[in-house]
Design an enzyme around this catalytic site. Structure first.
Site, mmCIF file in Angstrom:
data_model
loop_
_atom_site.group_PDB
_atom_site.id
_atom_site.type_symbol
_atom_site.label_atom_id
_atom_site.label_comp_id
_atom_site.label_asym_id
_atom_site.label_seq_id
_atom_site.Cartn_x
_atom_site.Cartn_y
_atom_site.Cartn_z
ATOM 1 C CG ASN A 5 50.242 -63.356 85.178
ATOM 2 O OD1 ASN A 5 48.797 -63.360 85.121
ATOM 3 N ND2 ASN A 5 50.139 -62.789 84.403
ATOM 4 C CD1 TRP A 6 47.691 -69.950 85.220
ATOM 5 C CD2 TRP A 6 45.577 -70.199 86.339
ATOM 6 N NE1 TRP A 6 48.132 -71.204 86.537
ATOM 7 C CE2 TRP A 6 46.864 -71.516 86.594
ATOM 8 C CE3 TRP A 6 44.658 -70.667 87.222
ATOM 9 C CZ2 TRP A 6 46.610 -72.343 87.901
ATOM 10 C CZ3 TRP A 6 44.165 -71.802 87.788
ATOM 11 C CH2 TRP A 6 45.213 -72.832 87.860
ATOM 12 C CE LYS A 7 50.012 -63.273 80.566
ATOM 13 N NZ LYS A 7 50.785 -62.908 79.616
ATOM 14 C CG HIS B 204 51.422 -58.171 83.333
ATOM 15 N ND1 HIS B 204 50.827 -58.060 82.086
ATOM 16 C CD2 HIS B 204 52.532 -59.462 83.379
ATOM 17 C CE1 HIS B 204 51.579 -59.300 80.978
ATOM 18 N NE2 HIS B 204 51.914 -60.059 82.647
ATOM 19 C CD GLU C 187 49.528 -60.116 78.871
ATOM 20 O OE1 GLU C 187 48.235 -59.916 79.442
ATOM 21 O OE2 GLU C 187 49.862 -60.526 78.390
ATOM 22 C CD GLU D 249 56.068 -60.176 82.875
ATOM 23 O OE1 GLU D 249 56.091 -61.229 82.407
ATOM 24 O OE2 GLU D 249 55.328 -59.642 82.838
ATOM 25 N N GLY E 168 54.804 -63.469 75.620
ATOM 26 C CA GLY E 168 53.766 -64.096 74.299
ATOM 27 C C GLY E 168 53.949 -64.604 73.706
ATOM 28 C CB SER F 210 58.653 -66.231 75.728
ATOM 29 O OG SER F 210 58.192 -65.764 74.742
ATOM 30 N N GLY G 262 54.073 -67.516 82.003
ATOM 31 C CA GLY G 262 52.633 -67.038 81.538
ATOM 32 C C GLY G 262 51.938 -68.292 81.551
ATOM 33 N N GLY G 263 52.312 -67.590 79.814
ATOM 34 C CA GLY G 263 51.395 -68.560 78.957
ATOM 35 C C GLY G 263 51.886 -70.043 79.601
HETATM 36 P P1 PGA Z 1 54.859 -65.668 79.062
HETATM 37 O O1 PGA Z 1 53.111 -64.077 79.509
HETATM 38 O O2 PGA Z 1 55.201 -66.243 79.959
HETATM 39 O O3 PGA Z 1 53.362 -65.652 78.356
HETATM 40 O O4 PGA Z 1 55.254 -64.672 77.838
HETATM 41 C C1 PGA Z 1 54.590 -63.799 80.896
HETATM 42 C C2 PGA Z 1 53.985 -63.035 81.599
HETATM 43 O O5 PGA Z 1 53.415 -62.228 81.046
HETATM 44 O O6 PGA Z 1 53.836 -62.538 83.347
#
Ligand code: PGA
Length: 251
Positions: A9-11, A96, A98, A167, A173, A213, A234-235
Site C-alpha cells: 500500500n503506497w499510500k 483503511h 487513514e 490492521e 506506520g 509495521s 505500507g512503509g
Molecule cells: P505500515 O502501514 O506498514 O507502514 O505500518 C500498513 C498499512 O497502513 O496498510
C-alpha cells in the site's frame, strides 16, 4: 494450499510518476515468480493507468486504495469501481484507518464493499482497533462491530470474495508491530464471527491479512506463527529491497 497474498500500500507516495515507475520496475524485475504467492501493489489512483500499461509479466497485480460507492454519475472527484476494473485492478482497499480518520464510517464502507463486489473487484476490508480501545480491552468488540456493520447485506457466498485485513491502528506506520499471539487470536476471532454470522462452513477459506509495521524481520512469523494468509505492507513497500525481502522470505 492457499496462495499467500502480499499487498503493498503506497499510500500518498511517491510524488512523481517517474519515481513511481522506477519503484514499480525495480520490484517487478527482481521478484521471483512463485505460484504460491501473489504480489499486489496499490499505488495512488493517478499512477494506476501508467503502471497497468507496463509489461507486468503476471508478476504483480494492481489494486486501488479507495473507491466510490456508485458506478458513475454527477459525483465530482470520485473514482468508480467500474473505472478501476477497466484499468485491470483486481483489489481495492476499503476502510483503511487513514480514511476512517477523515470521516469514513462503517455505513460508507459497507456501500463501498457492496459496489466493489458487484463490479468484481476484491475488497481488502481493513479492520482494527485504536490504542485507546486496545487499552480498554475493547479490541475484539471494535473489530466485531466493524465486521457486522461493514458486511450488512453481504451474502454468505460473497464473504469468500472479500479479503480481510487486521490492521491495529496503533501499529500502522509506528514501528510497533502487533504481537504474533495477538494477531493469531484476532484471526481466530474474525473467523469465528464469520462462521456464526454468515454460517460459513469452512472459515479457513476466508483470506485474512495482517498489516501494521510489517518488515522483512517479522513477515515470516506473521504467516507461519500467527497463521495469516498474507500481509498488507505500507512503509516497507516503498523500499524495494525491503519489500522484496519480505516476499522472498516467504518462499
Ligand atoms: P505500515 O502501514 O506498514 O507502514 O505500518 C500498513 C498499512 O497502513 O496498510
Amino acid at each position: 494450499m492457499k496462495k499467500r497474498l502480499i499487498i503493498g500500500n503506497w499510500k500518498c507516495n511517491p510524488s512523481t510518476l517517474k519515481e513511481a515507475k522506477r519503484l514499480f520496475l525495480t520490484i517487478l524485475k527482481k521478484i521471483k515468480k512463485k505460484k504460491t504467492i501473489e504480489v499486489g501493489i496499490c499505488p495512488p489512483f493517478v499512477y494506476l493507468y501508467p503502471l497497468s500499461n507496463l509489461d507486468r509479466k503476471k508478476k504483480i497485480v494492481l489494486g486501488a486504495q479507495d473507491v466510490f460507492f456508485e458506478i458513475g454519475g454527477p459525483f465530482t472527484g470520485q473514482i468508480s469501481p467500474k473505472m478501476l476494473k477497466d484499468l485491470g485492478c483486481k483489489y481495492v482497499i476499503i476502510g483503511h484507518s487513514e480514511k476512517r480518520k477523515f470521516g469514513e464510517d462503517d455505513q460508507l464502507i459497507n456501500k463501498k464493499i457492496q459496489i466493489s463486489l458487484k463490479s468484481k473487484l476484491i475488497p481488502i476490508f481493513c479492520l482494527g482497533e485504536t490504542l485507546e480501545e486496545k487499552e480498554k480491552g475493547k479490541n475484539f468488540e471494535r473489530v466485531s462491530i466493524q465486521i457486522q456493520e461493514g458486511l450488512k447485506g453481504i451474502t454468505k457466498k460473497e464473504i469468500e470474495k472479500i479479503v480481510f485485513a487486521y490492521e491495529p491502528v496503533w501499529s500502522i506506520g509506528t514501528g510497533l508491530a502487533c504481537q504474533i499471539d495477538d494477531v493469531f487470536s484476532m484471526t481466530i476471532f474474525i473467523r469465528k464471527i464469520l462462521s456464526q454470522k454468515f454460517h460459513i462452513k469452512n472459515s479457513q477459506n476466508v483470506y485474512i491479512l495482517y498489516g501494521g509495521s510489517v518488515d522483512s524481520q517479522n513477515a515470516k512469523r506473521y504467516i507461519e506463527d500467527a497463521k495469516v494468509d498474507g500481509l498488507l505492507v505500507g512503509g516497507s513497500s516503498l523500499k524495494p529491497e525491503e519489500f522484496l525481502e519480505i516476499i522472498h522470505s516467504l518462499y
